[in-house]
Design an enzyme around this catalytic site. Sequence first.
Site, PDB file in Angstrom:
ATOM      1  CG  PHE A  57      -1.483   1.206   1.709  1.00 27.89           C
ATOM      2  CD1 PHE A  57      -2.044   2.139   0.835  1.00 27.89           C
ATOM      3  CD2 PHE A  57      -1.442   1.514   3.068  1.00 27.89           C
ATOM      4  CE1 PHE A  57      -2.540   3.345   1.314  1.00 27.89           C
ATOM      5  CE2 PHE A  57      -1.942   2.704   3.544  1.00 27.89           C
ATOM      6  CZ  PHE A  57      -2.474   3.634   2.665  1.00 27.89           C
ATOM      7  CB  ILE A  58       2.930   2.989   2.558  1.00 26.52           C
ATOM      8  CG1 ILE A  58       1.782   3.071   3.576  1.00 26.52           C
ATOM      9  CG2 ILE A  58       3.793   4.255   2.625  1.00 26.52           C
ATOM     10  CD1 ILE A  58       2.214   3.079   5.040  1.00 26.52           C
ATOM     11  CB  THR A  82       0.757  -8.306   2.764  1.00 24.75           C
ATOM     12  OG1 THR A  82       1.898  -7.435   2.872  1.00 24.75           O
ATOM     13  CG2 THR A  82       0.815  -9.323   3.879  1.00 24.75           C
ATOM     14  N   GLY A  83       1.544  -7.766  -0.600  1.00 22.28           N
ATOM     15  CA  GLY A  83       1.439  -6.754  -1.660  1.00 22.28           C
ATOM     16  C   GLY A  83       0.958  -7.395  -2.952  1.00 22.28           C
ATOM     17  CG  ASP A 103      11.602 -13.368   2.199  1.00 22.68           C
ATOM     18  OD1 ASP A 103      11.909 -12.618   3.152  1.00 22.68           O
ATOM     19  OD2 ASP A 103      10.659 -14.190   2.241  1.00 22.68           O
ATOM     20  CB  SER A 169       1.735   5.378  15.983  1.00 27.17           C
ATOM     21  OG  SER A 169       0.772   4.470  15.513  1.00 27.17           O
ATOM     22  CE1 TYR A 192       3.875  -3.952  12.327  1.00 26.73           C
ATOM     23  CE2 TYR A 192       2.806  -2.424  13.844  1.00 26.73           C
ATOM     24  CZ  TYR A 192       3.403  -2.681  12.623  1.00 26.73           C
ATOM     25  OH  TYR A 192       3.537  -1.654  11.711  1.00 26.73           O
ATOM     26  NE  ARG A 260      -6.080   3.122  16.711  1.00 27.57           N
ATOM     27  CZ  ARG A 260      -6.452   2.900  17.958  1.00 27.57           C
ATOM     28  NH1 ARG A 260      -6.724   3.897  18.768  1.00 27.57           N
ATOM     29  NH2 ARG A 260      -6.564   1.671  18.431  1.00 27.57           N
ATOM     30  NE  ARG A 320      -7.760  -4.992  16.197  1.00 27.20           N
ATOM     31  CZ  ARG A 320      -7.229  -4.585  15.054  1.00 27.20           C
ATOM     32  NH1 ARG A 320      -7.610  -5.122  13.925  1.00 27.20           N
ATOM     33  NH2 ARG A 320      -6.323  -3.629  15.021  1.00 27.20           N
TER      34      ARG A 320
HETATM   35  P1  NAD Z   1       1.565  -3.607   3.101  1.00 23.23           P
HETATM   36  O1  NAD Z   1       1.333  -4.947   3.698  1.00 23.23           O
HETATM   37  O2  NAD Z   1       0.587  -3.107   2.095  1.00 23.23           O
HETATM   38  O3  NAD Z   1       3.028  -3.516   2.485  1.00 23.23           O
HETATM   39  C1  NAD Z   1       4.102  -4.262   2.961  1.00 23.23           C
HETATM   40  C2  NAD Z   1       4.811  -4.851   1.759  1.00 23.23           C
HETATM   41  O4  NAD Z   1       5.938  -5.599   2.228  1.00 23.23           O
HETATM   42  C3  NAD Z   1       3.957  -5.824   0.948  1.00 23.23           C
HETATM   43  O5  NAD Z   1       4.000  -5.508  -0.416  1.00 23.23           O
HETATM   44  C4  NAD Z   1       4.570  -7.184   1.223  1.00 23.23           C
HETATM   45  O6  NAD Z   1       4.387  -8.104   0.167  1.00 23.23           O
HETATM   46  C5  NAD Z   1       6.008  -6.818   1.481  1.00 23.23           C
HETATM   47  N1  NAD Z   1       6.703  -7.832   2.273  1.00 23.23           N
HETATM   48  C6  NAD Z   1       6.256  -8.447   3.399  1.00 23.23           C
HETATM   49  N2  NAD Z   1       7.156  -9.355   3.827  1.00 23.23           N
HETATM   50  C7  NAD Z   1       8.201  -9.273   2.975  1.00 23.23           C
HETATM   51  C8  NAD Z   1       9.439  -9.967   2.888  1.00 23.23           C
HETATM   52  N3  NAD Z   1       9.763 -10.925   3.765  1.00 23.23           N
HETATM   53  N4  NAD Z   1      10.284  -9.658   1.886  1.00 23.23           N
HETATM   54  C9  NAD Z   1       9.958  -8.709   0.958  1.00 23.23           C
HETATM   55  N5  NAD Z   1       8.792  -8.030   0.992  1.00 23.23           N
HETATM   56  C10 NAD Z   1       7.927  -8.313   1.979  1.00 23.23           C
HETATM   57  O7  NAD Z   1       1.663  -2.606   4.334  1.00 23.23           O
HETATM   58  P2  NAD Z   1       1.707  -1.008   4.402  1.00 23.23           P
HETATM   59  O8  NAD Z   1       0.506  -0.579   5.126  1.00 23.23           O
HETATM   60  O9  NAD Z   1       2.020  -0.442   3.077  1.00 23.23           O
HETATM   61  O10 NAD Z   1       2.934  -0.804   5.382  1.00 23.23           O
HETATM   62  C11 NAD Z   1       4.231  -0.416   4.947  1.00 23.23           C
HETATM   63  C12 NAD Z   1       5.130  -0.283   6.169  1.00 23.23           C
HETATM   64  O11 NAD Z   1       4.602   0.701   7.045  1.00 23.23           O
HETATM   65  C13 NAD Z   1       5.264  -1.538   7.005  1.00 23.23           C
HETATM   66  O12 NAD Z   1       6.577  -1.597   7.492  1.00 23.23           O
HETATM   67  C14 NAD Z   1       4.301  -1.320   8.157  1.00 23.23           C
HETATM   68  O13 NAD Z   1       4.661  -2.045   9.302  1.00 23.23           O
HETATM   69  C15 NAD Z   1       4.467   0.170   8.367  1.00 23.23           C
HETATM   70  N6  NAD Z   1       3.323   0.837   9.008  1.00 23.23           N
HETATM   71  C16 NAD Z   1       2.136   0.926   8.355  1.00 23.23           C
HETATM   72  C17 NAD Z   1       1.085   1.594   8.968  1.00 23.23           C
HETATM   73  C18 NAD Z   1      -0.243   1.749   8.264  1.00 23.23           C
HETATM   74  O14 NAD Z   1      -1.125   2.383   8.849  1.00 23.23           O
HETATM   75  N7  NAD Z   1      -0.435   1.226   7.065  1.00 23.23           N
HETATM   76  C19 NAD Z   1       1.240   2.141  10.248  1.00 23.23           C
HETATM   77  C20 NAD Z   1       2.469   2.013  10.887  1.00 23.23           C
HETATM   78  C21 NAD Z   1       3.520   1.385  10.244  1.00 23.23           C
END
Ligand code: NAD
Length: 357
Positions: A57-58, A82-83, A103, A169, A192, A260, A320
């Site tokens: 996502f991000i 998860t992407g 990976d 956060s 986490y 939030r 939760r």
């Molecule tokens: P997301 O799950 O959409 O993106 C994470 C990406 O990492 C995915 O594309 C997934 O396939 C990839 N990934 C997972 N394991 C992997 C591995 N072993 N090797 C290579 N790639 C791998 O999540 P997001 O919401 O985009 O989050 C991005 C980052 O921001 C993460 O580190 C998450 O912990 C952090 N984060 C997100 C939020 C939020 O609100 N979305 C809040 C705090 C922190």
Amino acid sequence: MKAQRDTAKILVTFVKNSVSSVVKKNPHLTIKALQTPKYHTTDLSKHSFLITGGAGFIGSNLVAYLLGNNAKKVRVLDNLATGFRKNLDAFQDNPSFEFLEGDIRDLETCKKAMDGIDYVSHQAALGSVPRSINNPLTSNEVNVTGFLNMLVAQKESESVKRLVYAASSSTYGDSKNLPKVEDTIGKPLSPYAVTKLVNELYADVFHKTYGTETVGLRYFNVFGPNQSPTGAYAAVIPLFMQALKDKKSPTINGDGEQTRDFTFVQNAVQANVRAFFAKEEAVNEVFNVAFGERISLNTLWENLKSISGIDITATYGPPRKGDVRDSLANIDKARKLLEYNPLFSVKQGLQLTWEQF
Ligand code: NAD
């Protein structure tokens, strides 16, 4: 302040108009339209970027920004846990784009991914508090060992200047202070949160020991286009949007009065871009990345109902485990050292996200 608000209003109107006129023909153009604001002053065509987790996502929103602003190279490292490849389909024919399926738990893969790269944004991780409660070992392997591999690869790289990483956060844990200020954290409330705190500790030690440049971004509940509504660990905003689309009642965990600091993804993209090029004082620091306002889940649901024009009654379930009750960021440090200036409010972000959804 007024000037900033006016700029934001103009941007949002522009983005909304662009979105509505083109979104039906090509959903990817929505993201392109969102690239309008500029968060950099450096010429991106002179720099190569690695975005781990770029199919997520991000990460995919950041990829869109960098390629939309003529970055020399944008390489994505992602294992698609998860992407989704579809988040990157729009860039497939762009000669500056590279996809490396791999990976981060494998050190050699991390080293290969950094070859010839100037700036790294490390987004890859397994998100979700419940996922980490159900499977702490895997969350630790990806989020801690994977992170450590990235730092080791950075330390050994001859080209990488700086690594910006996704902190969280959740690191504030059981701290009751509001708003959250970077140097006062509590105890983590989930595996986490432990992994994300350990990231910060390792980044700090690597900087002090090996001189590696890192910047940590503690995201506060990011939402926006490309956030998946599917799977057991989907986030609340896409889940609510899916419920509205399907005309089904969503479940709100607890009484819905938990709050939030929801942050539109463009604000997180801005923080990453600013962190790449921020001055020395920002190095080896962590920053809250948020809008700086909090709303309850009940208010969020009401806002979404009014934006979508769909009226459904939510149902309520048990709270939760591992969730914090309230969250609100003080973003003064990011404003000062990163020159971060979030342009999109929650309401503006919700409108744009719903239009794409
Ligand atoms: P997301 O799950 O959409 O993106 C994470 C990406 O990492 C995915 O594309 C997934 O396939 C990839 N990934 C997972 N394991 C992997 C591995 N072993 N090797 C290579 N790639 C791998 O999540 P997001 O919401 O985009 O989050 C991005 C980052 O921001 C993460 O580190 C998450 O912990 C952090 N984060 C997100 C939020 C939020 O609100 N979305 C809040 C705090 C922190």
